[in-house]
Design an enzyme around this catalytic site. Structure first.
Site, short mmCIF file in Angstrom:
data_model
loop_
_atom_site.label_atom_id
_atom_site.label_comp_id
_atom_site.label_asym_id
_atom_site.label_seq_id
_atom_site.Cartn_x
_atom_site.Cartn_y
_atom_site.Cartn_z
N HIS A 157 0.81 -1.21 0.00
CA HIS A 157 0.00 0.00 0.00
C HIS A 157 0.85 1.27 0.00
O HIS A 157 0.34 2.37 -0.22
CB HIS A 157 -0.94 0.00 1.21
CG HIS A 157 -2.31 0.56 0.89
ND1 HIS A 157 -2.52 1.54 -0.04
CD2 HIS A 157 -3.53 0.23 1.38
CE1 HIS A 157 -3.80 1.82 -0.11
NE2 HIS A 157 -4.45 1.04 0.74
N ASP A 202 -2.02 2.10 -4.83
CA ASP A 202 -3.29 2.53 -4.25
C ASP A 202 -4.37 1.48 -4.51
O ASP A 202 -4.28 0.70 -5.47
CB ASP A 202 -3.73 3.87 -4.84
CG ASP A 202 -2.78 5.00 -4.47
OD1 ASP A 202 -2.17 4.91 -3.39
OD2 ASP A 202 -2.66 5.96 -5.26
#
Length: 435
Positions: free
Chosen positions: A404, A408
């Site tokens: 992450h 995204d």
């Protein structure tokens, strides 16, 4: 006569230390120049270290599982003429024990302090019940054909505990059967029958070493550094499976059998140019993301020693059958312990699959420093609603994990949806790639 001190050489660029896996020599052995002394492991690759000179082994530094820094003393040899001397009071090791077999009722592995002691006649059933429990000295490996090794792996039998009845102790198929039966004769030695079911007792201390330790360290570092998130999507692979079976039937024995993986690789090759942040490696120490034009696919492969990731390089240049052949050869080399360092490093994205055991969904751990991993779950037939009608379709879940820090959620979802579209409409896999 003189003493020659052989130190652990640099076995790979940037290597600072290596783990002793197995010795191929014992104290007092006469070794020839270039004869293999020891196997060491670094970065999941096992390397054979040959002797630089001929001589007699005087001392060995470290048991299997010991970590040694590059430049540390490895072996002391007695050689003709001048050599690198070691102090005269250097401690001498005890020669390795000779190969021996002991009954199943022999002393079990060391118990953890505080664990209940078993009765004297207890047979240790938590281990796959061997016909004979074989003790081999360090460096002595069980010998068996690839077919026997594969069968033993499928049956969950560790070969180091199986007595072989073939030439020079070679393990044969009949030895595996005797091992499973728990009652037979090997080399004329009668073996007690397997005990009837009874309460189990005992706790074993199992050192985490070799490839298992490398895997543990890698997984720990991946979870410590990478904020994982997973995205799971179901895919209708009915048309893809029909195409795969048709191509395999047409190819016959002249072409490699196609599994799902070559098609998935082709889908990744087509989708990744639109999502360059996913085909990447993150150097978190330098805070730099390296994006790659080439796709080097890591194929997570289960081996007798644990999970390794051989790499199929430049899969964007391969057709379906070339990819299938490359996967097969690399997986075989990994399972046989023949894959080298260059074959086990450099992937830009990894595929992991448990085949028929794939379950409904998984949350795979990213192969650091990559930023994404694609997990294949098993294909099952189940009812699906299409335009108001209930149809039986071949369905598969794709379970992907992403870093992450780099990827995204929207981009991850868009990427998986693109892969889904390609796999559900397999003709699009073969269209010319837009420039």
């Amino acid at each position: 006569m003189a003493r020659y001190v052989f130190k652990l050489p640099d076995v790979g660029e940037g290597t600072a230390e290596a783990e002793i896996v197995a010795w191929h020599v014992a104290l007092g052995d006469r070794v020839a120049e270039d004869q293999t002394l020891v196997d060491v492991m670094t970065d999941k690759a096992t390397v054979e270290i040959p002797s630089p000179v001929a001589g007699t082994v005087l001392s060995l530094n470290g048991d299997p599982g010991t970590m040694l820094a590059v430049g540390s003393e490895l072996v002391v040899l007695e050689v003709e003429g001048d050599g690198a001397h070691v102090p005269d009071d250097a401690p001498a090791d005890t020669p390795n024990a000779s190969l021996a077999t002991v009954p199943l009722t022999a002393t079990p592995p060391p118990m953890i302090a505080g664990a209940p002691a078993p009765e004297a006649a207890t047979v240790w059933p938590d281990v796959s019940p061997p016909a004979l429990l074989v003790r081999r000295p360090p460096g002595v490996k069980p010998t068996a054909s690839p077919a026997v090794r594969r069968r033993a792996w499928d049956l969950g039998i560790p070969l180091q505990f199986v007595a072989g009845s073939g030439p020079d102790g070679r393990i044969l198929h009949r030895d595996l059967e005797r091992h499973l039966d728990g009652a037979s004769e090997v080399g004329g030695v009668a073996v007690a029958e397997r005990p009837s079911p009874s309460a189990r007792a005992g706790v074993w201390e199992v050192p985490v070493r070799g490839l298992r330790r490398r895997i543990a360290e890698s997984m720990q570092e991946a979870k410590r550094h990478i904020p994982h998130f997973s995205y799971i999507e179901e895919i209708d692979v009915t048309a893809l499976e029909e195409l795969r079976l048709h191509l395999n039937a047409e190819g016959g024995a002249t072409r490699p059998k196609l599994t799902l993986l070559p098609f998935l690789i082709r889908a990744l090759v087509r989708a990744l140019p639109e999502f360059p942040q996913i085909n990447a490696r993150y150097d978190d120490a330098a805070n730099v993301v390296h994006r790659f034009a080439a796709v080097h696919a890591g194929i997570a492969t289960q081996t007798p020693g644990g999970l390794v990731v051989p790499v199929v390089r430049h899969v964007e240049t391969l057709d379906l059958w070339q990819a299938a052949d490359a996967i097969r050869k690399l997986a075989a080399a990994a399972r046989d312990g023949q894959a080298g360092r260059e074959q086990l490093s450099g992937s830009t994205i990894t595929i992991t699959s448990l085949g028929a055991l794939g379950g409904l969904a998984t949350t795979p751990i990213i192969n650091r420093p990559e930023v994404a991993i694609v997990g294949v779950n098993k294909i099952v037939e189940r009812p699906v609603v299409r335009k108001g009608a209930i149809l039986i379709r071949s369905m598969m879940n794709l379970s992907c994990s992403f870093d992450h820090r780099v990827v995204d959620g929207w981009d991850a979802a868009s990427f998986v949806q693109q892969v889904k579209t390609l796999l559900e409409q397999p003709a699009t896999l073969f269209l010319d790639q837009p420039q």
